[in-house]
Design a protein around this motif. Structure first.
Motif, PDB file in Angstrom:
ATOM      1  N   GLU A 299      25.468  -3.510   8.109  1.00 34.65           N
ATOM      2  CA  GLU A 299      24.498  -4.608   8.015  1.00 34.65           C
ATOM      3  C   GLU A 299      23.093  -4.142   8.390  1.00 34.65           C
ATOM      4  O   GLU A 299      22.105  -4.521   7.749  1.00 34.65           O
ATOM      5  CB  GLU A 299      24.915  -5.765   8.928  1.00 34.65           C
ATOM      6  N   ILE A 300      23.003  -3.297   9.437  1.00 30.17           N
ATOM      7  CA  ILE A 300      21.685  -2.804   9.856  1.00 30.17           C
ATOM      8  C   ILE A 300      21.110  -1.872   8.802  1.00 30.17           C
ATOM      9  O   ILE A 300      19.917  -1.947   8.472  1.00 30.17           O
ATOM     10  CB  ILE A 300      21.799  -2.095  11.216  1.00 30.17           C
ATOM     11  N   MET A 301      21.948  -0.997   8.254  1.00 31.57           N
ATOM     12  CA  MET A 301      21.465  -0.088   7.218  1.00 31.57           C
ATOM     13  C   MET A 301      21.002  -0.865   5.985  1.00 31.57           C
ATOM     14  O   MET A 301      19.984  -0.530   5.370  1.00 31.57           O
ATOM     15  CB  MET A 301      22.570   0.900   6.847  1.00 31.57           C
ATOM     16  N   GLU A 302      21.728  -1.913   5.626  1.00 34.14           N
ATOM     17  CA  GLU A 302      21.324  -2.710   4.464  1.00 34.14           C
ATOM     18  C   GLU A 302      19.967  -3.367   4.700  1.00 34.14           C
ATOM     19  O   GLU A 302      19.111  -3.386   3.798  1.00 34.14           O
ATOM     20  CB  GLU A 302      22.373  -3.778   4.181  1.00 34.14           C
ATOM     21  N   GLU A 303      19.753  -3.892   5.902  1.00 33.16           N
ATOM     22  CA  GLU A 303      18.456  -4.499   6.209  1.00 33.16           C
ATOM     23  C   GLU A 303      17.336  -3.466   6.172  1.00 33.16           C
ATOM     24  O   GLU A 303      16.218  -3.769   5.739  1.00 33.16           O
ATOM     25  CB  GLU A 303      18.505  -5.157   7.590  1.00 33.16           C
ATOM     26  N   TRP A 304      17.630  -2.264   6.626  1.00 27.72           N
ATOM     27  CA  TRP A 304      16.615  -1.207   6.615  1.00 27.72           C
ATOM     28  C   TRP A 304      16.239  -0.844   5.186  1.00 27.72           C
ATOM     29  O   TRP A 304      15.057  -0.653   4.851  1.00 27.72           O
ATOM     30  CB  TRP A 304      17.130   0.011   7.373  1.00 27.72           C
ATOM     31  N   TYR A 305      17.230  -0.723   4.310  1.00 29.01           N
ATOM     32  CA  TYR A 305      16.929  -0.452   2.901  1.00 29.01           C
ATOM     33  C   TYR A 305      16.193  -1.629   2.271  1.00 29.01           C
ATOM     34  O   TYR A 305      15.321  -1.436   1.411  1.00 29.01           O
ATOM     35  CB  TYR A 305      18.224  -0.173   2.126  1.00 29.01           C
ATOM     36  N   ARG A 306      16.533  -2.853   2.667  1.00 32.33           N
ATOM     37  CA  ARG A 306      15.847  -4.018   2.117  1.00 32.33           C
ATOM     38  C   ARG A 306      14.354  -3.993   2.460  1.00 32.33           C
ATOM     39  O   ARG A 306      13.519  -4.444   1.664  1.00 32.33           O
ATOM     40  CB  ARG A 306      16.491  -5.302   2.635  1.00 32.33           C
ATOM     41  N   LYS A 307      14.004  -3.467   3.630  1.00 32.54           N
ATOM     42  CA  LYS A 307      12.599  -3.354   3.995  1.00 32.54           C
ATOM     43  C   LYS A 307      11.862  -2.448   3.011  1.00 32.54           C
ATOM     44  O   LYS A 307      10.731  -2.749   2.602  1.00 32.54           O
ATOM     45  CB  LYS A 307      12.461  -2.809   5.419  1.00 32.54           C
ATOM     46  N   ARG A 308      12.488  -1.340   2.607  1.00 34.47           N
ATOM     47  CA  ARG A 308      11.842  -0.458   1.633  1.00 34.47           C
ATOM     48  C   ARG A 308      11.653  -1.167   0.286  1.00 34.47           C
ATOM     49  O   ARG A 308      10.655  -0.955  -0.401  1.00 34.47           O
ATOM     50  CB  ARG A 308      12.663   0.821   1.459  1.00 34.47           C
ATOM     51  N   VAL A 309      12.612  -2.014  -0.079  1.00 36.47           N
ATOM     52  CA  VAL A 309      12.489  -2.746  -1.341  1.00 36.47           C
ATOM     53  C   VAL A 309      11.297  -3.697  -1.293  1.00 36.47           C
ATOM     54  O   VAL A 309      10.492  -3.765  -2.230  1.00 36.47           O
ATOM     55  CB  VAL A 309      13.794  -3.518  -1.635  1.00 36.47           C
ATOM     56  N   THR A 310      11.173  -4.455  -0.190  1.00 31.33           N
ATOM     57  CA  THR A 310      10.054  -5.401  -0.092  1.00 31.33           C
ATOM     58  C   THR A 310       8.723  -4.669   0.027  1.00 31.33           C
ATOM     59  O   THR A 310       7.702  -5.148  -0.483  1.00 31.33           O
ATOM     60  CB  THR A 310      10.254  -6.318   1.118  1.00 31.33           C
ATOM     61  N   GLU A 311       8.696  -3.514   0.683  1.00 27.40           N
ATOM     62  CA  GLU A 311       7.455  -2.734   0.747  1.00 27.40           C
ATOM     63  C   GLU A 311       7.011  -2.296  -0.648  1.00 27.40           C
ATOM     64  O   GLU A 311       5.818  -2.319  -0.971  1.00 27.40           O
ATOM     65  CB  GLU A 311       7.659  -1.502   1.638  1.00 27.40           C
ATOM     66  N   ASN A 312       7.944  -1.916  -1.483  1.00 29.58           N
ATOM     67  CA  ASN A 312       7.577  -1.493  -2.836  1.00 29.58           C
ATOM     68  C   ASN A 312       7.104  -2.664  -3.690  1.00 29.58           C
ATOM     69  O   ASN A 312       6.339  -2.467  -4.643  1.00 29.58           O
ATOM     70  CB  ASN A 312       8.761  -0.793  -3.509  1.00 29.58           C
ATOM     71  N   ASP A 313       7.543  -3.886  -3.369  1.00 33.35           N
ATOM     72  CA  ASP A 313       6.997  -5.051  -4.070  1.00 33.35           C
ATOM     73  C   ASP A 313       5.502  -5.180  -3.813  1.00 33.35           C
ATOM     74  O   ASP A 313       4.710  -5.411  -4.743  1.00 33.35           O
ATOM     75  CB  ASP A 313       7.721  -6.329  -3.597  1.00 33.35           C
ATOM     76  N   ILE A 314       5.097  -5.035  -2.548  1.00 35.41           N
ATOM     77  CA  ILE A 314       3.673  -5.128  -2.216  1.00 35.41           C
ATOM     78  C   ILE A 314       2.906  -3.952  -2.819  1.00 35.41           C
ATOM     79  O   ILE A 314       1.790  -4.117  -3.330  1.00 35.41           O
ATOM     80  CB  ILE A 314       3.481  -5.173  -0.695  1.00 35.41           C
ATOM     81  N   ARG A 315       3.487  -2.757  -2.781  1.00 33.45           N
ATOM     82  CA  ARG A 315       2.810  -1.591  -3.365  1.00 33.45           C
ATOM     83  C   ARG A 315       2.583  -1.774  -4.862  1.00 33.45           C
ATOM     84  O   ARG A 315       1.536  -1.393  -5.405  1.00 33.45           O
ATOM     85  CB  ARG A 315       3.633  -0.339  -3.105  1.00 33.45           C
ATOM     86  N   ALA A 316       3.567  -2.335  -5.552  1.00 34.26           N
ATOM     87  CA  ALA A 316       3.401  -2.569  -6.988  1.00 34.26           C
ATOM     88  C   ALA A 316       2.282  -3.569  -7.246  1.00 34.26           C
ATOM     89  O   ALA A 316       1.493  -3.410  -8.186  1.00 34.26           O
ATOM     90  CB  ALA A 316       4.716  -3.066  -7.583  1.00 34.26           C
ATOM     91  N   ALA A 317       2.206  -4.622  -6.421  1.00 32.21           N
ATOM     92  CA  ALA A 317       1.121  -5.598  -6.587  1.00 32.21           C
ATOM     93  C   ALA A 317      -0.237  -4.960  -6.332  1.00 32.21           C
ATOM     94  O   ALA A 317      -1.221  -5.256  -7.034  1.00 32.21           O
ATOM     95  CB  ALA A 317       1.351  -6.779  -5.639  1.00 32.21           C
ATOM     96  N   LYS A 318      -0.327  -4.075  -5.338  1.00 28.48           N
ATOM     97  CA  LYS A 318      -1.586  -3.370  -5.072  1.00 28.48           C
ATOM     98  C   LYS A 318      -1.950  -2.432  -6.215  1.00 28.48           C
ATOM     99  O   LYS A 318      -3.124  -2.289  -6.581  1.00 28.48           O
ATOM    100  CB  LYS A 318      -1.480  -2.574  -3.773  1.00 28.48           C
ATOM    101  N   LEU A 319      -0.937  -1.791  -6.771  1.00 28.64           N
ATOM    102  CA  LEU A 319      -1.189  -0.823  -7.837  1.00 28.64           C
ATOM    103  C   LEU A 319      -1.836  -1.488  -9.051  1.00 28.64           C
ATOM    104  O   LEU A 319      -2.690  -0.894  -9.733  1.00 28.64           O
ATOM    105  CB  LEU A 319       0.121  -0.145  -8.238  1.00 28.64           C
ATOM    106  N   LEU A 320      -1.445  -2.735  -9.313  1.00 28.88           N
ATOM    107  CA  LEU A 320      -1.990  -3.438 -10.471  1.00 28.88           C
ATOM    108  C   LEU A 320      -3.461  -3.785 -10.303  1.00 28.88           C
ATOM    109  O   LEU A 320      -4.111  -4.221 -11.262  1.00 28.88           O
ATOM    110  CB  LEU A 320      -1.181  -4.714 -10.724  1.00 28.88           C
ATOM    111  N   LEU A 321      -4.006  -3.626  -9.087  1.00 23.67           N
ATOM    112  CA  LEU A 321      -5.429  -3.889  -8.868  1.00 23.67           C
ATOM    113  C   LEU A 321      -6.301  -2.686  -9.202  1.00 23.67           C
ATOM    114  O   LEU A 321      -7.531  -2.807  -9.246  1.00 23.67           O
ATOM    115  CB  LEU A 321      -5.671  -4.290  -7.405  1.00 23.67           C
ATOM    116  N   LEU A 322      -5.700  -1.538  -9.424  1.00 27.43           N
ATOM    117  CA  LEU A 322      -6.469  -0.309  -9.657  1.00 27.43           C
ATOM    118  C   LEU A 322      -6.859  -0.175 -11.123  1.00 27.43           C
ATOM    119  O   LEU A 322      -6.297  -0.851 -11.999  1.00 27.43           O
ATOM    120  CB  LEU A 322      -5.635   0.896  -9.212  1.00 27.43           C
ATOM    121  N   PRO A 323      -7.819   0.704 -11.432  1.00 26.86           N
ATOM    122  CA  PRO A 323      -8.167   0.948 -12.839  1.00 26.86           C
ATOM    123  C   PRO A 323      -6.974   1.494 -13.611  1.00 26.86           C
ATOM    124  O   PRO A 323      -6.106   2.173 -13.057  1.00 26.86           O
ATOM    125  CB  PRO A 323      -9.299   1.990 -12.747  1.00 26.86           C
TER     126      PRO A 323
END
Length: 520
Positions: A299-323
């Motif tokens: 359960e702890i490992m799954e939550e840790w991997y889930r954090k990486r998934v949500t971080e990549n959601d924000i990174r993708a949104a930031k990436l779309l702001l670039l040229p």
């Protein structure tokens, strides 16, 4: 047939097809399944539930029961399929990073000629007669290679998310496997106790019923004082009631075990008799167990991997702001006979940037910070619950072993009382009743001993699960029941010994290409 006569035919065909398409769109109606289809689905589902199972040809041991549960249990098989699905989706997401190579072909037709006139800018006088440089009917073809920087970046992050979701699915599979074994452990030892005692209970209940009838006859004839006869009847009825309740509790375990093993209903099988395995001592190295739990719990490992998934959601949104940079190149073809060149190669590059979208950057930064704090707090709260489970598991196991000791001592006393009652029994009615009461107490004590032993086994299993240790290694030569059972027995023995010592339990790492956990 020339092109002039072909054009009306093509247009007429197109005009005749359009009404048919529109009529088809409005003719769709709900179509329920027929009774024959429902019956066929039920038959197919039942065959899938119990398909390709190894027959039970001998008494089933605990490890064989667990192996059958892991191999044939539908919940576990569903997790394996979900794991395979997430790996397939990861493979699909990986191909999304490739550039696009698009082949196109088409046919274009006009109802009239395409052309134009030219007039003077200053005097407005027409300088050329109307002319055309394009045929009414022509065919087109192209092969375009295109690459988009933002699309590549977002696809890369999505592929990372799919890879993390593969690892999350593997952790869920680990948890289901641990829970399946815990359920088998809860049911197997109670079912074994029922198997050993049900026949003796039936015989004793028959004797108790006979003794009750005799007691009623003695009461009717007045051969003994009424309070004494009623007291005997009350004692016999209490014994029957307790035996019946205990029998129901233990016998239900066989049905639970049958369902866990996915054995077809009505299949008769026996559990392996033999001496009960010795229970491990109560572990005292709580700090080491807590550390292992924080490292290994799925359960702890799954939550840790889930954090990486949500971080990549924000990174993708930031990436779309670039040229954004896009490149396109590819051969083109046009059958227009007025073209000087019917084939050519297009090459283009484009830089674009929606500058106003940069206003989202501060909000995304705050969202990322808050999301990270939320994920960390969720994981810490889960870690606290895990530590509590480890400590409670250790305490429950200690209490269960103490209860087992009392039950075994009580069984020894009741068996000695039964021996004395049988030795002192005479022809008198009260002596026979006392023997039956002693037998009932001894049998109840034996039932209690088996119940206490199964509770202790269940408590040990919960403690094992609370630490997060696996029940199978990553690589298995074969997946037949006997191999699985033997491998599982060895794995549990090794990990169980390391739980009790201060030796380091091997780190468990997930192989995305495997459905099990590898031990380094």
């Amino acid at each position: 047939m020339n092109s002039t006569s072909a054009r009306p035919m093509g247009k007429g065909l197109l005009l005749s097809v359009i009404p048919l398409l529109l009529a088809g769109c409005g003719a769709l109606q709900p179509v329920p399944y027929t009774q024959d289809e429902i019956q066929k689905r039920v038959s197919d589902d039942r065959s899938i539930m119990y398909s390709a199972q190894e027959p039970i040809s001998k008494p089933v041991t605990f490890y064989e029961a667990t192996a059958r549960a892991l191999k044939y249990n539908l919940d576990y098989r569903l997790k394996l399929m979900e794991n395979a699905l997430t790996r397939s989706l990861h493979d699909v997401a990986s191909f999304e990073m490739l550039p696009r190579l698009v082949a196109g072909a088409g046919y274009v037709s006009r109802s009239n000629d395409s052309g134009g006139r030219s007039i003077g800018i200053e005097d407005g006088v027409e300088t050329l007669r109307p002319s055309t440089s394009q045929e009414r009917d022509r065919t087109l073809a192209n092969l375009t290679f295109s690459w988009n920087a933002l699309d590549f970046g977002v696809s890369y992050l999505r592929a990372q998310q799919k890879a993390d979701q593969v690892l999350m699915a593997e952790e869920r599979r680990r948890k289901v496997a641990q829970n399946v074994m815990q359920d088998v452990r809860n049911s197997y030892w109670r079912a074994l106790g029922a198997q050993r005692l049900v026949g003796r209970v039936d015989a004793l209940i028959a004797r108790v019923n006979t003794a009750l009838n005799q007691a009623k006859q003695v009461e009717k004839e007045g051969l003994m004082p009424l309070p004494q006869v009623l007291a005997y009847q009350r004692a016999l009825l209490d014994a029957v009631n307790l035996l019946t309740l205990r029998r129901q509790d233990l016998e239900l375990a066989k049905s639970e075990l049958t369902a866990l093993m996915s054995v077809p209903p009505g299949t008769r099988f026996e559990l392996a008799e033999g001496s009960d395995p010795a229970l491990p001592p109560v572990p005292e190295n709580l700090e080491e167990l807590e550390l292992m739990a924080l490292e290994l719990r799925p359960e702890i490992m799954e939550e840790w991997y889930r954090k990486r998934v949500t971080e990549n959601d924000i990174r993708a949104a930031k990436l779309l702001l670039l040229p954004n940079i896009s490149l396109d190149v590819g051969p083109q073809y046009d059958s227009n006979r007025y073209n000087y060149n019917s084939t050519w190669v297009d090459l283009g590059a484009r830089l674009s940037w929606n500058i106003l979208k940069l206003t989202q950057w501060p909000a995304l930064e705050r969202a990322q910070e808050n999301q990270n704090k939320t994920d960390d707090m969720r994981r810490v709260a889960l870690s606290m619950a895990v530590l509590t489970q480890v400590r409670i598991g250790q305490q429950r196991y200690s209490l269960a072993k103490a209860e087992l000791g009392f039950a075994e001592e009580s069984l020894r006393v009741d068996q000695r009382l039964l021996t004395f009652a049988q030795a002192a029994a005479k022809t008198q009615f009260d002596s026979e009743l006392e023997v039956i009461r002693a037998e009932a107490r001894a049998l109840l004590a034996e039932y209690q001993r088996y119940a206490s032993y199964s509770n202790a086994q269940a408590a040990w299993g919960r403690l094992y699960n609370s630490v997060g240790l696996d029940i199978l290694p990553g690589a298995i030569e074969r997946d037949d029941v006997q191999t699985l059972a033997k491998t599982m027995e060895n794995t549990l023995s090794v990990y169980g010994e390391r739980m009790l010592s201060r030796a380091q339990v091997p780190q468990l790492s997930v192989d995305p290409g495997s459905a099990a956990v590898n031990a380094k």
